[in-house]
Write an enzyme that holds these catalytic residues in place. Structure first.
Site, PDB file in Angstrom:
ATOM      1  N   GLY A  19     -39.433   4.530   1.799  1.00 18.72           N
ATOM      2  CA  GLY A  19     -40.009   3.682   0.773  1.00 18.72           C
ATOM      3  C   GLY A  19     -39.441   2.279   0.833  1.00 18.72           C
TER       4      GLY A  19
ATOM      5  N   GLY B 294     -39.239   8.464   2.599  1.00 20.94           N
ATOM      6  CA  GLY B 294     -40.652   8.567   2.270  1.00 20.94           C
ATOM      7  C   GLY B 294     -41.535   8.856   3.462  1.00 20.94           C
TER       8      GLY B 294
ATOM      9  CD  GLU C 193     -33.431   9.963   1.009  1.00 16.15           C
ATOM     10  OE1 GLU C 193     -34.624   9.772   1.279  1.00 16.15           O
ATOM     11  OE2 GLU C 193     -32.731  10.780   1.659  1.00 16.15           O
TER      12      GLU C 193
ATOM     13  CG  ASP D  28     -37.166  10.580  -2.934  1.00 15.99           C
ATOM     14  OD1 ASP D  28     -36.859  10.441  -1.732  1.00 15.99           O
ATOM     15  OD2 ASP D  28     -37.779   9.687  -3.570  1.00 15.99           O
TER      16      ASP D  28
END
Length: 357
Positions: free
Chosen positions: A76, A125, A148, A156
């Site tokens: 992301g 992502g 992350e 995530d």
């Protein structure tokens, strides 16, 4: 066969290019300078395309690739998250994650073959828009990671669901360390299904216009190169099975294997809070079972991270100032309490993700 363009791009610079060619519809992530990092507009465009193609009888499969030479997607747009938290209240980031996680769940349940070409860098992502697909192709260039914890965040996009299903404690290892893996290890860990040499990708993608996915795979899939993780399970599994991050680190240091010691040293550079929340998220993901339930949990964790200091500090150190010297708060594992961890999992009330009714 002549391709018919589904949505025209503006001067070739649209962040997502959509087209159909014969039997196949194509999504091309088109931000090559940013290794195709996802933003909210891109997530919405992909979702809209999947809606249109789901009901188009001419489309038999959907293929996602990345523009440029570096990879499918580096994750992301975390700089946007940094700026949103620094200058606002995180509302835009929460809205982005809401739509992104819904997209991840949709990809996993998509009614037609969803072919993800996981060539080059596939992180964060990027894993979310590929590894939930029904046909996941890796190459000798693939570099896959959920990194992350190095920016004060937690895996995530359904990453804790995928990693919780990996053999033994390999998923816990990858979630905590953020280690990059290649094709062989991606196949071992269940993040990919097939190996195709990168030189064969143009023909592989072209053949999807004329042939069923199964036949294209039969033409192009080859044996994968050996990975590294299978040979490291003798220390990964017992060390990462510990109940706390502190105990994991101690077991790694005590093991005697140089790789285990190096892994302990790597862990101690990550956000202490992110490590503890990640371990809790992984253990909980195994019990939750379904992807949708895990995404609900990840959304709670992500929203909580917006109000914690380490996310903005981690992005600052790695992406904004690039000094690679984050000042985590708290600064040690011992200072992160059980109450600190529990806060990340608290229900959001009417702000829940809404995948589970």
């Amino acid at each position: 066969m002549t391709a018919r363009v589904t949505t025209p791009s503006t001067g070739g610079e649209a962040p997502v290019l959509l087209r159909t060619a014969g039997r196949a519809a194509h999504i091309t992530l088109n931000r090559p300078r940013a290794i195709n990092a996802l933003d909210h507009t891109m997530v919405r465009r992909i979702d809209e395309a999947l809606t249109a193609w789901e009901h188009d009888p001419a489309v038999e499969s959907v293929v996602i690739t990345g523009a440029g030479e570096r990879g499918l997607c580096a994750g992301g747009d975390i700089r946007a998250v940094h700026d949103d938290v620094r200058d606002g209240d995180g509302t835009a980031s929460a809205a982005f994650w809401r739509d992104e996680y819904h997209l991840n769940a949709r990809i996993a349940r998509y009614a037609k073959p969803y072919v993800a070409v996981m060539d080059g860098i596939v992180m964060g992502g990027g894993v979310g828009v590929s590894a939930h697909g029904s046909v996941r192709v890796v190459t000798e260039r693939s570099k896959i990671a959920m990194p992350e914890t190095g920016i004060g965040f937690v895996p995530d996009v359904g990453g804790t669901h995928l990693l919780a299903l990996a053999p033994g404690e390999l998923g816990t290892h990858l979630a905590l360390t953020g280690a990059r893996i290649g094709a062989g290890d991606a196949l071992l860990c269940g993040l990919a299904d097939h190996y195709v040499p990168s030189a064969s990708l143009p023909r592989f993608v072209a053949d999807l216009a004329d042939l069923p996915v199964r036949e294209v795979l039969e033409r192009h899939v080859r044996p994968s190169p050996e990975g590294e993780l299978a040979g490291q399970r003798e220390w990964i599994d017992p060390c990462f099975a510990a109940d706390t991050v502190e105990e994991i680190v101690q077991r790694l240091l005590d093991h005697g294997t140089p790789a285990a010691k190096e892994t302990a040293e790597t862990l101690l550079t990550k956000s202490p809070t992110a490590l503890k929340v990640t371990l809790a998220a992984m253990r909980r993901a195994r019990r939750l079972g379904s992807l949708e339930r895990v995404l609900e949990q990840e959304y709670r964790v992500s929203c909580a991270a917006l109000t914690a200091p380490d996310l903005i500090e981690g992005i600052r150190a790695q992406i904004v100032d690039k000094d690679r010297d984050p000042r985590w708060s708290p600064g040690t594992l011992a200072e992160v309490t059980d109450a600190d961890v529990r806060r990340f999992f608290e229900p959001l009330g009417d702000r829940e993700l809404g995948l589970v009714r």
